[in-house]
Design an enzyme around this catalytic site. Structure first.
Site, PDB file in Angstrom:
ATOM      1  N   ALA A 299     -16.869   6.663  20.086  1.00 40.06           N
ATOM      2  CA  ALA A 299     -16.780   6.848  18.502  1.00 40.06           C
ATOM      3  C   ALA A 299     -15.949   7.953  18.006  1.00 40.06           C
ATOM      4  CB  ALA A 299     -18.191   6.915  18.061  1.00 40.06           C
TER       5      ALA A 299
ATOM      6  N   TYR B 146       0.004  -5.227  31.948  1.00 37.09           N
ATOM      7  CA  TYR B 146      -1.197  -5.202  31.195  1.00 37.09           C
ATOM      8  C   TYR B 146      -1.994  -6.275  31.483  1.00 37.09           C
ATOM      9  CZ  TYR B 146      -4.646  -3.734  27.764  1.00 37.09           C
ATOM     10  OH  TYR B 146      -5.844  -3.240  27.569  1.00 37.09           O
TER      11      TYR B 146
ATOM     12  N   ASP C 109     -21.870  11.534  28.624  1.00 30.23           N
ATOM     13  CA  ASP C 109     -21.258  10.482  29.491  1.00 30.23           C
ATOM     14  C   ASP C 109     -21.892   9.218  29.315  1.00 30.23           C
ATOM     15  OD1 ASP C 109     -20.085   8.796  31.349  1.00 30.23           O
ATOM     16  OD2 ASP C 109     -20.432   9.817  32.974  1.00 30.23           O
ATOM     17  N   ALA C 110     -21.404   8.062  28.553  1.00 33.99           N
ATOM     18  CA  ALA C 110     -21.801   6.828  28.168  1.00 33.99           C
ATOM     19  C   ALA C 110     -22.283   6.111  29.457  1.00 33.99           C
ATOM     20  CB  ALA C 110     -21.106   6.135  27.192  1.00 33.99           C
TER      21      ALA C 110
ATOM     22  N   TYR D 265      -7.087  -6.175  24.640  1.00 38.56           N
ATOM     23  CA  TYR D 265      -5.831  -6.501  24.170  1.00 38.56           C
ATOM     24  C   TYR D 265      -5.142  -7.571  25.217  1.00 38.56           C
ATOM     25  CZ  TYR D 265      -0.927  -5.099  23.247  1.00 38.56           C
ATOM     26  OH  TYR D 265       0.435  -5.452  22.975  1.00 38.56           O
TER      27      TYR D 265
ATOM     28  N   THR E 233     -12.456   8.846  18.798  1.00 35.50           N
ATOM     29  CA  THR E 233     -10.810   8.654  18.108  1.00 35.50           C
ATOM     30  C   THR E 233     -10.608   7.121  18.287  1.00 35.50           C
ATOM     31  OG1 THR E 233     -10.711   8.590  20.883  1.00 35.50           O
ATOM     32  CG2 THR E 233     -10.192  10.931  19.784  1.00 35.50           C
TER      33      THR E 233
ATOM     34  N   ALA F 290     -12.876   3.975  26.398  1.00 34.33           N
ATOM     35  CA  ALA F 290     -11.408   3.847  27.134  1.00 34.33           C
ATOM     36  C   ALA F 290     -11.696   4.964  28.060  1.00 34.33           C
ATOM     37  CB  ALA F 290     -10.364   3.950  26.290  1.00 34.33           C
TER      38      ALA F 290
HETATM   39  P1  NAI Z   1      -9.381   6.274  22.752  1.00 40.12           P
HETATM   40  O1  NAI Z   1      -8.853   7.055  23.831  1.00 40.12           O
HETATM   41  O2  NAI Z   1      -8.713   6.518  21.476  1.00 40.12           O
HETATM   42  O3  NAI Z   1     -10.862   6.191  22.506  1.00 40.12           O
HETATM   43  C1  NAI Z   1     -12.045   6.146  23.702  1.00 40.12           C
HETATM   44  C2  NAI Z   1     -13.226   6.707  23.374  1.00 40.12           C
HETATM   45  O4  NAI Z   1     -14.067   6.482  24.326  1.00 40.12           O
HETATM   46  C3  NAI Z   1     -13.308   8.261  22.695  1.00 40.12           C
HETATM   47  O5  NAI Z   1     -14.240   8.275  21.757  1.00 40.12           O
HETATM   48  C4  NAI Z   1     -14.114   9.065  24.063  1.00 40.12           C
HETATM   49  O6  NAI Z   1     -14.628  10.075  23.646  1.00 40.12           O
HETATM   50  C5  NAI Z   1     -14.764   7.994  24.604  1.00 40.12           C
HETATM   51  N1  NAI Z   1     -15.144   8.106  26.153  1.00 40.12           N
HETATM   52  C6  NAI Z   1     -14.286   8.071  27.017  1.00 40.12           C
HETATM   53  N2  NAI Z   1     -14.929   8.314  28.130  1.00 40.12           N
HETATM   54  C7  NAI Z   1     -16.347   8.252  27.922  1.00 40.12           C
HETATM   55  C8  NAI Z   1     -17.529   8.545  28.481  1.00 40.12           C
HETATM   56  N3  NAI Z   1     -17.409   8.678  29.847  1.00 40.12           N
HETATM   57  N4  NAI Z   1     -18.373   8.513  27.738  1.00 40.12           N
HETATM   58  C9  NAI Z   1     -18.661   8.464  26.359  1.00 40.12           C
HETATM   59  N5  NAI Z   1     -17.572   8.262  25.676  1.00 40.12           N
HETATM   60  C10 NAI Z   1     -16.384   8.224  26.326  1.00 40.12           C
HETATM   61  O7  NAI Z   1      -8.995   4.803  22.962  1.00 40.12           O
HETATM   62  P2  NAI Z   1      -8.611   3.400  22.264  1.00 40.12           P
HETATM   63  O8  NAI Z   1      -7.333   3.132  22.219  1.00 40.12           O
HETATM   64  O9  NAI Z   1      -9.194   3.460  20.700  1.00 40.12           O
HETATM   65  O10 NAI Z   1      -9.651   2.618  22.902  1.00 40.12           O
HETATM   66  C11 NAI Z   1     -10.873   1.842  22.556  1.00 40.12           C
HETATM   67  C12 NAI Z   1     -10.918   0.349  23.222  1.00 40.12           C
HETATM   68  O11 NAI Z   1      -9.952  -0.513  22.274  1.00 40.12           O
HETATM   69  C13 NAI Z   1     -10.453   0.284  24.732  1.00 40.12           C
HETATM   70  O12 NAI Z   1     -11.293  -0.840  25.180  1.00 40.12           O
HETATM   71  C14 NAI Z   1      -9.007  -0.325  24.616  1.00 40.12           C
HETATM   72  O13 NAI Z   1      -8.654  -1.008  25.735  1.00 40.12           O
HETATM   73  C15 NAI Z   1      -9.135  -1.159  23.270  1.00 40.12           C
HETATM   74  N6  NAI Z   1      -7.922  -1.353  22.877  1.00 40.12           N
HETATM   75  C16 NAI Z   1      -7.039  -0.437  22.483  1.00 40.12           C
HETATM   76  C17 NAI Z   1      -5.656  -0.783  22.035  1.00 40.12           C
HETATM   77  C18 NAI Z   1      -4.558   0.120  21.626  1.00 40.12           C
HETATM   78  O14 NAI Z   1      -3.576  -0.248  21.662  1.00 40.12           O
HETATM   79  N7  NAI Z   1      -4.767   1.381  21.501  1.00 40.12           N
HETATM   80  C19 NAI Z   1      -5.457  -2.295  21.761  1.00 40.12           C
HETATM   81  C20 NAI Z   1      -6.486  -3.149  21.802  1.00 40.12           C
HETATM   82  C21 NAI Z   1      -7.719  -2.666  22.630  1.00 40.12           C
END
Ligand code: NAI
Length: 387
Positions: A48, A233, A110-111, A223, A50, A139
């Site tokens: 939640a 990808y 850690d989720a 994606y 970023t 992610a």
């Molecule tokens: P991000 O890096 O901004 O956010 C990742 C989030 O996961 C953060 O809140 C982080 O604290 C949390 N996180 C990571 N490891 C964790 C753990 N072990 N325990 C608890 N929290 C943890 O990434 P983004 O880009 O927002 O990605 C989120 C989803 O959206 C992913 O599934 C990604 O594949 C998908 N997505 C992203 C796209 C893009 O272009 N950025 C496009 C389409 C889908």
């Protein structure tokens, strides 16, 4: 201290608390400009702090008036080093939400672990009773299992190497890059981290604890992208993991039909986030896509995407539109034929001399620095700042 960006390739190791707060404030302001809508009352967002998860949290809280419980994995400051951007974003989000009388709590840990799942369930029980929307937006680079085994997520091709034009972010020039195929272990590791297993574990745990409302919804983000990036990808290690995530959506729908639990994959647009900037070759596609979509007035950022998802597509009075694989498509504008045709034409033309002219490299970097709270308009970065 005076906080400046410290970058290394696609990573920025510092974050600015005031800039992060401004970034969150702007996202809230955008959502409020769309007007209040009715939707989920209690929302759990896993990932939640970023990117898409934060934008989902802001959209539901400030657009629907939802109570939000967020799970993230972020580092606090030790006084010498700044906290991570997600830590500052979460603090800012909670402050803004509380000022509006909205419930907002966050669990930092850690989720993937049993402990964080239990802590989350306990918090739902005590504060909310049940949740009616669960957003899985993790992610992660790795997953540590209960027995200590560590699985890593890898961004590689499957089967054969892939050579393409690439924008080297560190040297800021166009190069030809080759991505080597993953080993079987790397393919399986990526699936363990970014596939659907942990999403299913969350839903099972929430259901078992009876903290899921009847007719609740759960979403996980995915994606697809254009054929040009398929090798790295969609048909690469991450694509295999996303396929597993998609299978999991089907399995959740089947396994929890008595609860009438709706589980969907939501395919989002390509956007610069901490996670996506780590994918090789893709940054060039992003910068060309930004140029085309901005020119056509179709560009959305994470909050634009999530605002359209939660305050339009998913409104209870609307029939939910799904594709043939039962997915929600928020990449509809990105994948438009006219958009892709123009990106493709630019891709063929782009070279070392015209990179900055044809690609929106400035837009890419602006988005990148904003993720860490830097170069936000109106912030004085020469001021001493409490970390
Ligand atoms: P991000 O890096 O901004 O956010 C990742 C989030 O996961 C953060 O809140 C982080 O604290 C949390 N996180 C990571 N490891 C964790 C753990 N072990 N325990 C608890 N929290 C943890 O990434 P983004 O880009 O927002 O990605 C989120 C989803 O959206 C992913 O599934 C990604 O594949 C998908 N997505 C992203 C796209 C893009 O272009 N950025 C496009 C389409 C889908």
């Amino acid at each position: 201290m005076i906080i400046q960006p410290k970058t290394k390739g696609f990573i920025c190791t510092t974050a600015h608390p005031v800039g992060c707060k401004e970034n969150v404030r702007r996202q809230i302001e955008y959502i409020r400009s769309l007007g209040k809508k009715t939707g989920a009352k209690n929302v759990l967002i896993i990932g939640a702090s970023t990117g898409y998860g934060l934008a989902s949290r802001i959209s539901t809280a400030f657009g629907l008036g939802s109570a939000t419980l967020g799970v993230m994995y972020e580092k606090e400051s030790n006084g010498k080093r700044t906290a991570t951007a997600g830590w500052y974003n979460t603090k800012a989000f909670e402050d803004f939400a509380h000022a509006q009388g909205l419930y907002a709590k966050s669990i930092n840990g850690d989720a993937f672990s049993k402990e964080i799942k239990e802590k989350t369930i306990q918090t739902i029980r005590e504060d909310l009773g049940t949740v009616d929307l669960v957003i899985y937006s993790l992610a992660a680079p790795k997953r540590v299992m209960e027995d200590g085994t560590v699985y890593q997520s890898t961004l590689r091709t499957i089967g054969k190497p892939f050579t393409e034009k690439s924008w080297d972010l560190e040297k800021d020039k166009l190069i030809t890059a080759t991505i080597e195929p993953a080993s079987e272990e790397e393919i399986q590791g990526t699936k363990k981290v970014m596939g659907g297993e942990d999403w299913m574990l969350w839903i099972e745990a929430l259901e078992k604890a009876k903290v899921l409302s009847h007719h609740a919804m759960t979403l996980a983000y995915s994606y697809i992208g254009p054929e040009r990036t398929y090798p790295v990808y969609y048909q690469g290690t991450i694509g295999q993991a996303k396929e597993d995530l998609q299978e999991t959506a089907k399995n959740i729908r089947k396994s929890f039909s008595s609860l009438d639990l709706q589980a969907y994959i939501c395919v989002n647009k390509a956007l610069v986030t901490q996670a996506s900037s780590a994918i090789p070759i893709v940054p060039l596609y992003f910068a060309l896509l930004y140029r085309v979509m901005k020119k056509k007035g179709l560009h959305e950022d994470c909050i634009g995407q999530m605002g359209r998802l939660f305050l339009d597509k998913l409104l209870p009075e609307k029939t939910l539109e799904l594709d043939e694989e039962s997915r929600i498509r928020m990449d509809d504008y990105e994948m438009r034929q006219d958009v892709q045709a123009e990106v493709d034409a630019l891709w063929q033309q782009v070279n070392e001399d015209n990179l900055h002219e044809l690609a929106d490299t400035k837009g890419y970097w602006d988005d990148f620095y904003h993720l860490f709270g830097f170069f936000m308009p109106g912030i004085d970065y020469n001021q001493e700042t409490e970390v």
